[in-house]
Design a protein around this motif. Structure first.
Motif, short mmCIF file in Angstrom:
data_model
loop_
_atom_site.label_atom_id
_atom_site.label_comp_id
_atom_site.label_asym_id
_atom_site.label_seq_id
_atom_site.Cartn_x
_atom_site.Cartn_y
_atom_site.Cartn_z
N UNK A 135 2.59 15.55 -0.02
CA UNK A 135 1.87 14.47 -0.69
C UNK A 135 2.59 13.91 -1.93
N UNK A 136 3.67 14.57 -2.39
CA UNK A 136 4.42 14.08 -3.55
C UNK A 136 5.43 12.98 -3.19
N UNK A 137 5.62 12.73 -1.90
CA UNK A 137 6.51 11.67 -1.46
C UNK A 137 5.79 10.82 -0.41
N UNK A 138 6.31 9.65 -0.17
CA UNK A 138 5.67 8.79 0.82
C UNK A 138 6.39 7.47 0.93
N UNK A 139 5.62 6.44 1.23
CA UNK A 139 6.20 5.12 1.39
C UNK A 139 5.31 4.04 0.84
N UNK B 32 0.85 -1.19 0.00
CA UNK B 32 0.00 0.00 0.00
C UNK B 32 0.88 1.23 0.00
N UNK B 33 0.56 2.20 -0.86
CA UNK B 33 1.29 3.46 -0.91
C UNK B 33 0.62 4.48 0.00
N UNK B 34 1.42 5.12 0.85
CA UNK B 34 0.92 6.11 1.79
C UNK B 34 1.70 7.41 1.63
N UNK B 35 1.03 8.56 1.66
CA UNK B 35 1.74 9.84 1.52
C UNK B 35 2.39 10.26 2.83
N UNK B 36 3.44 11.06 2.73
CA UNK B 36 4.06 11.64 3.92
C UNK B 36 3.16 12.76 4.44
N UNK B 37 3.18 12.99 5.74
CA UNK B 37 2.33 14.00 6.36
C UNK B 37 2.59 15.41 5.82
#
Length: 149
Positions: free
Chosen positions: A33-37, A25-30
């Motif tokens: 929103x252009x990066x995450x995990x 599952x892809x989740x955005x960084x707080x």
């Protein structure tokens, strides 16, 4: 989530060893929103249940423990992306409903509350937290139970 279980069962009880896998599952960084995990999770658990009802409809109430690993890697507009793995553990409790549709086959519907015993945290540098700081979580399951001899 995909889950398989194998166990023993009496008239009003059951005990099972479970293996669960949550699909990536892809989740955005707080903070961006252009990066995450991209996160994957796997767990093994032991569950004991008291079973209410008999005949076609049963209502197990289960409690147990689960432990596993959460793997993640950075995604998005990053200068560098790293993989990280973190162990976690949780106590679980929840009800389910089993409806027999054939002599050895039942459809199951369940809910489970997870109380984290250890918590993991993934974050992207300068973008904030990506995942997993909640002390309590929940899962729902829909499945098929097959009883062997």
């Amino acid at each position: 989530m995909l889950r398989a279980a194998v166990g023993l069962r009496g008239r009003h009880w059951s005990v099972a060893l479970t293996q669960s896998f949550w699909l990536p599952r892809d989740l955005p960084a707080a903070g961006d929103p252009d990066v995450g995990g991209r996160m994957w999770l796997a767990a093994t658990g032991v569950q004991g249940c008291g079973i209410v009802g008999k005949g076609r409809v049963e209502a197990p109430l289960c409690a147990g423990v689960a432990a596993g690993v959460l793997r993640g890697r950075g995604i998005g507009d990053l200068a560098a992306s790293y993989r990280a793995t973190s162990a976690w553990a949780a106590a679980t409790v929840g009800p389910s409903l089993h409806v027999r549709v054939a002599p050895k086959v039942a459809l199951t519907l369940g809910a489970e509350l997870l109380v984290m015993l250890t918590r993991v945290r993934f974050e992207v540098a300068q973008a904030g937290e990506v995942c997993c700081s909640a002390p309590v979580g929940a899962t729902g399951t829909l499945g098929v139970e097959v009883r062997l001899p």
